[in-house]
Design a protein around this motif. Structure first.
Motif, mmCIF file in Angstrom:
data_model
loop_
_atom_site.group_PDB
_atom_site.id
_atom_site.type_symbol
_atom_site.label_atom_id
_atom_site.label_comp_id
_atom_site.label_asym_id
_atom_site.label_seq_id
_atom_site.Cartn_x
_atom_site.Cartn_y
_atom_site.Cartn_z
ATOM 1 N N SER A 15 0.831 -1.203 0.000
ATOM 2 C CA SER A 15 0.000 0.000 0.000
ATOM 3 C C SER A 15 0.867 1.255 0.000
ATOM 4 O O SER A 15 0.533 2.260 -0.659
ATOM 5 N N HIS A 16 1.998 1.216 0.732
ATOM 6 C CA HIS A 16 2.909 2.354 0.699
ATOM 7 C C HIS A 16 3.486 2.532 -0.706
ATOM 8 O O HIS A 16 3.608 3.663 -1.200
ATOM 9 N N VAL A 17 3.834 1.429 -1.336
ATOM 10 C CA VAL A 17 4.410 1.510 -2.675
ATOM 11 C C VAL A 17 3.388 2.047 -3.660
ATOM 12 O O VAL A 17 3.698 2.918 -4.499
ATOM 13 N N PHE A 18 2.160 1.557 -3.591
ATOM 14 C CA PHE A 18 1.125 2.046 -4.497
ATOM 15 C C PHE A 18 0.874 3.540 -4.288
ATOM 16 O O PHE A 18 0.667 4.288 -5.259
ATOM 17 N N ARG A 19 0.902 3.973 -3.027
ATOM 18 C CA ARG A 19 0.680 5.393 -2.763
ATOM 19 C C ARG A 19 1.829 6.237 -3.315
ATOM 20 O O ARG A 19 1.617 7.333 -3.853
ATOM 21 N N LEU A 20 3.061 5.729 -3.196
ATOM 22 C CA LEU A 20 4.200 6.457 -3.747
ATOM 23 C C LEU A 20 4.125 6.560 -5.266
ATOM 24 O O LEU A 20 4.349 7.633 -5.837
ATOM 25 N N SER A 23 7.365 8.812 2.660
ATOM 26 C CA SER A 23 8.734 8.485 3.063
ATOM 27 C C SER A 23 8.905 8.624 4.573
ATOM 28 O O SER A 23 9.576 7.801 5.214
ATOM 29 N N GLU A 24 8.290 9.630 5.166
ATOM 30 C CA GLU A 24 8.354 9.791 6.618
ATOM 31 C C GLU A 24 7.598 8.663 7.332
ATOM 32 O O GLU A 24 8.000 8.225 8.414
ATOM 33 N N ASP A 25 6.495 8.190 6.740
ATOM 34 C CA ASP A 25 5.779 7.051 7.330
ATOM 35 C C ASP A 25 6.661 5.808 7.359
ATOM 36 O O ASP A 25 6.641 5.036 8.332
ATOM 37 N N LEU A 26 7.422 5.598 6.304
ATOM 38 C CA LEU A 26 8.340 4.458 6.285
ATOM 39 C C LEU A 26 9.374 4.590 7.397
ATOM 40 O O LEU A 26 9.747 3.602 8.040
ATOM 41 N N ARG A 27 9.854 5.816 7.641
ATOM 42 C CA ARG A 27 10.817 6.029 8.705
ATOM 43 C C ARG A 27 10.195 5.737 10.069
ATOM 44 O O ARG A 27 10.803 5.082 10.924
ATOM 45 N N LEU A 28 8.948 6.207 10.281
ATOM 46 C CA LEU A 28 8.298 6.015 11.579
ATOM 47 C C LEU A 28 8.012 4.543 11.864
ATOM 48 O O LEU A 28 8.086 4.100 13.006
ATOM 49 N N ALA A 66 11.945 -0.703 0.269
ATOM 50 C CA ALA A 66 10.946 0.127 -0.407
ATOM 51 C C ALA A 66 11.279 0.283 -1.881
ATOM 52 O O ALA A 66 10.402 0.146 -2.753
ATOM 53 N N LEU A 67 12.551 0.561 -2.185
ATOM 54 C CA LEU A 67 12.938 0.692 -3.589
ATOM 55 C C LEU A 67 12.828 -0.641 -4.321
ATOM 56 O O LEU A 67 12.482 -0.690 -5.506
ATOM 57 N N GLU A 68 13.132 -1.726 -3.633
ATOM 58 C CA GLU A 68 13.006 -3.045 -4.262
ATOM 59 C C GLU A 68 11.548 -3.363 -4.601
ATOM 60 O O GLU A 68 11.236 -3.849 -5.689
ATOM 61 N N GLU A 69 10.648 -3.075 -3.651
ATOM 62 C CA GLU A 69 9.229 -3.312 -3.915
ATOM 63 C C GLU A 69 8.732 -2.413 -5.040
ATOM 64 O O GLU A 69 7.934 -2.839 -5.881
ATOM 65 N N MET A 70 9.195 -1.170 -5.062
ATOM 66 C CA MET A 70 8.797 -0.275 -6.147
ATOM 67 C C MET A 70 9.292 -0.794 -7.482
ATOM 68 O O MET A 70 8.581 -0.707 -8.504
ATOM 69 N N SER A 71 10.502 -1.346 -7.515
ATOM 70 C CA SER A 71 11.020 -1.905 -8.772
ATOM 71 C C SER A 71 10.154 -3.062 -9.252
ATOM 72 O O SER A 71 9.864 -3.178 -10.454
ATOM 73 N N LEU A 72 9.728 -3.926 -8.327
ATOM 74 C CA LEU A 72 8.869 -5.042 -8.713
ATOM 75 C C LEU A 72 7.535 -4.555 -9.252
ATOM 76 O O LEU A 72 7.024 -5.059 -10.260
ATOM 77 N N VAL A 73 6.949 -3.563 -8.575
ATOM 78 C CA VAL A 73 5.660 -3.027 -9.032
ATOM 79 C C VAL A 73 5.809 -2.350 -10.390
ATOM 80 O O VAL A 73 4.984 -2.535 -11.294
ATOM 81 N N LEU A 74 6.867 -1.570 -10.562
ATOM 82 C CA LEU A 74 7.076 -0.877 -11.837
ATOM 83 C C LEU A 74 7.348 -1.860 -12.968
ATOM 84 O O LEU A 74 6.943 -1.627 -14.108
ATOM 85 N N GLN A 75 8.035 -2.951 -12.647
ATOM 86 C CA GLN A 75 8.266 -3.963 -13.688
ATOM 87 C C GLN A 75 6.950 -4.563 -14.164
ATOM 88 O O GLN A 75 6.718 -4.733 -15.366
ATOM 89 N N ARG A 76 6.061 -4.874 -13.236
ATOM 90 C CA ARG A 76 4.759 -5.415 -13.621
ATOM 91 C C ARG A 76 3.932 -4.368 -14.354
ATOM 92 O O ARG A 76 3.178 -4.689 -15.284
ATOM 93 N N MET A 77 4.061 -3.086 -13.953
ATOM 94 C CA MET A 77 3.351 -2.024 -14.667
ATOM 95 C C MET A 77 3.839 -1.906 -16.102
ATOM 96 O O MET A 77 3.033 -1.735 -17.030
ATOM 97 N N ALA A 78 5.156 -2.001 -16.300
ATOM 98 C CA ALA A 78 5.696 -1.904 -17.656
ATOM 99 C C ALA A 78 5.203 -3.060 -18.521
ATOM 100 O O ALA A 78 4.913 -2.873 -19.715
ATOM 101 N N VAL A 79 5.109 -4.249 -17.941
ATOM 102 C CA VAL A 79 4.601 -5.396 -18.702
ATOM 103 C C VAL A 79 3.149 -5.166 -19.088
ATOM 104 O O VAL A 79 2.739 -5.438 -20.238
#
Length: 636
Positions: free
Chosen positions: A252-257, A273-278, A286-299
């Motif tokens: 959900s954090h990744v989708f919101r970003l 980003s501050e929520d991730l810190r808290l 976080a960057l790894e999950e974003m990469s996975l989501v973006l890869q699926r989006m590109a497909v």
């Protein structure tokens, strides 16, 4: 009673129990069934994919005696005979495992090879298994080369390594090499589900998916993480507990970003980003999950049929794929990949994460153009404000009264005529000078109102320095000239210069040589340097049995190329000798082909430039034709 970990408890005992390595299992099974056995095998692959497991199963297949003690070499070891049980327990006398990481010297290898002269004690074959073989020293490798190349018929070598590049080629050439691949997350998830079902441990599908991705292709790592998750979750696997244990970022954090980045919402990006810190979540995760989501989006963007909307996550990815352009997806994916390497360089990884995410907003396609337009609008607004705050000695704008006469706002041209509401200045009147009529003078004759300028008409601009050169009446305290404000008109887009056509000076033999070379090229009779020689050459003269060619580069004039071209011409029916000289070339097949291509390019550019729709887009929207983007369509 001691607990046996899942990785050891569920280690495959036969080839049929192996998961994710079907290509290796099939090759070894066929070799065992056909009795085509090599004397040395090399298994490569990352940790936990089954290298040692395959070695033990192969040793059991070679030494299995069957339940009745009458068995032979088989691809399906029984698992109950003495050889099978002792190999599984690690105490079979004819199966030796050597850890090359701790026994890497020449002395250890020589002591192992000294056992090769003795025949098997219990089994059918002696099997030497050397794990992490790349850790052996150079002298140790040299000591085993001769035995590895020609071992006794009862001896089999099995080598395993995670880094085959460090194994000498002299060893590689003596082995059959099998590469065990990292396992797909889906494969590991299915296997974990079967294991947990056998263990009667309740588990969520999403929790198993997290464990499978965290294992990174290693089945042993997946089973070890499952052991840890069972202990962490008090005997059950739930998504929230597994995510907390792994320190994974909630999708959900990744989708919101991603959604905030697609909409250019920097505030939401910083807050997330501050929520991730808290919550103490990993910035790298976080960057790894974003990469996975973006890869699926590109497909999904490239292949819309690949969208899987059966679950909430797939539906969210499909929605984000439609929300973000494909070029921004690729840019953000690249930024996330490279940003993971920057986290360790920053003093605060969360600050580095924020900078990585905000980088997309800075380099977002169209961001520079929007910034330039914003600056232009700001400058234009400043100019308008300056025009409204002119000094008091500037003359007021003239207006036209009910009779069509010009008047300065605030005074009436005639005392007996009441002033009418001011009307806008006509665009065809060039800044007239307002003056009061002399006392007793006849009022000027009324002029009929002239039609206003059509939309898009540009007001004439009056430069301030020209004000003194105009004829004007006697100065007045309340009159003056109106200075026009310059109107910004966007310039016409620059037209791309048509491609120049290479000059060709036709010669008498040019057409004949062009047709001859074209036939050779179409038949593929000439290639590489010979083809270049024929295309760049000019046929200067041709006599009975002899042709003279001319080239501009000395590098093309080689004896081998001339001989091959002569043979190709002879096969085409021209039995001639060739001579090649170096000089100026004005007519060659290459020049003719380039000139024809340039003419096609010019024709294609003229079609685009003369298209009414393209011209309308250029006039109304300032569209530009990208240089080099026009290509003629080749007819086949």
């Amino acid at each position: 009673m001691s607990y046996l970990v899942l990785a050891r408890k569920y280690r495959p005992r036969t080839f049929s129990q192996m998961v994710g390595q079907e290509h290796v299992v099939q090759a070894l099974t066929n070799a065992l069934e056909q009795q085509r056995l090599h004397h040395a095998y090399l298994f490569t692959g990352t940790r936990g994919v089954g290298k040692t497991t395959v070695s033990r199963i192969l040793a059991k297949s070679l030494n299995c005696q069957g339940p009745d003690g009458q068995g032979g070499i088989t691809a399906t070891p029984c698992g109950v005979c003495q050889a099978c049980t002792e190999i599984d327990a690690g105490r079979f006398v004819d199966y030796t495992e050597l850890d090359a990481a701790s026994n890497r010297g020449v002395d250890e290898v020589q002591s192992l090879l000294e056992q090769a002269v003795y025949k098997p004690v219990q089994g059918r074959f002696k099997v030497f298994m050397i794990d992490e073989v790349h850790m052996l020293t150079g002298h140790a490798f040299n000591a085993m080369l001769k035995t590895l190349e020609e071992p006794p018929e009862y001896l089999k070598f099995v080598l395993a390594t995670t880094d085959p590049q460090k194994v000498p080629v002299t060893v590689l050439s003596r082995c059959l090499q099998f590469n065990l691949r990292p396992m797909a997350p889906e494969t590991m998830q299915e296997h974990l589900a079967r294991v947990l079902e056998t263990e009667a441990v309740p588990a969520d599908a999403q929790a198993l998916r997290l464990l499978s991705r965290a294992a990174r292709g290693s089945m042993r790592d997946a089973l070890s993480l499952t052991d840890q998750a069972i202990a962490f979750g008090a005997g059950q696997l739930r998504e929230a507990a597994v995510r907390t244990m792994l320190g994974s970022v909630d999708r959900s954090h990744v989708f919101r970003l991603v959604e905030a980045l697609a909409q250019g919402d920097g505030k939401t990006v910083v807050e997330t980003s501050e929520d991730l810190r808290l919550h103490g979540l990993s910035a790298g995760a976080a960057l790894e999950e974003m990469s996975l989501v973006l890869q699926r989006m590109a497909v999904v963007q490239a292949v819309p049929e690949a969208a899987d909307t059966r679950d909430e996550e797939g539906a969210a990815i499909a929605r984000l794929a439609a929300l973000m352009p494909a070029d921004e997806t690729q840019l953000l994916y690249s930024i996330c990949l490279h940003g993971r390497g920057e986290l360790g360089l920053a003093p605060d990884e969360y600050a580095a994460l924020t900078m990585v995410l905000l980088r997309l907003l800075a380099f977002k396609p169209g961001a520079a153009q929007k910034k330039t337009l914003a600056k232009a609008d700001h400058a234009e607004s400043a100019g308008v404000r300056a025009a409204h705050h002119q000094p008091t000695n500037t003359a007021p704008l003239p207006t036209r009264d009910a009779d069509g006469r010009l008047a300065v706002r605030g005074e009436s041209p005639h005392p007996s005529v009441s002033s009418s509401p001011p009307q806008p200045l006509r665009s065809d009147v060039a800044a007239p000078t307002a003056r009061s009529p002399a006392p007793g003078a006849a009022p000027p004759s009324p002029q009929p109102p002239r039609p206003t300028a059509p939309p898009g008409h540009v007001l004439p601009v009056v430069e301030p320095r020209q004000a003194g050169t105009r004829p004007s009446a006697a100065p007045s305290a309340n009159n003056g000239e109106v200075v026009g404000v310059p109107v910004r008109v966007p310039p016409e887009p620059a037209r791309e210069t048509p491609s120049a056509v290479p000059s060709v000076a036709p010669t008498p033999d040019g057409d004949f040589w062009q047709d001859t070379v074209q036939q050779l090229v179409e038949r593929e009779a000439i290639t590489a340097l010979v083809r270049e020689l024929a295309l760049q050459a000019q046929l200067v003269a041709r006599d009975e049995g002899h042709w003279m060619l001319r080239v501009e580069r000395e590098s093309l004039n080689q004896a081998v190329a001339r001989e091959r071209l002569r043979n190709a011409l002879q096969a085409l029916g021209h039995a001639v000798d060739l001579s090649v000289e170096v000089g100026t070339v004005t007519d060659s097949p290459a020049r003719r082909n380039a000139a024809a291509a340039a003419r096609r390019q010019q024709a294609a550019e003229q079609i685009i430039y003369n298209d009414p729709f393209v011209q309308q887009m250029q006039r109304e929207f300032g569209a530009k034709i990208v240089p080099g983007s026009i290509k003629p369509v080749e007819k086949h």
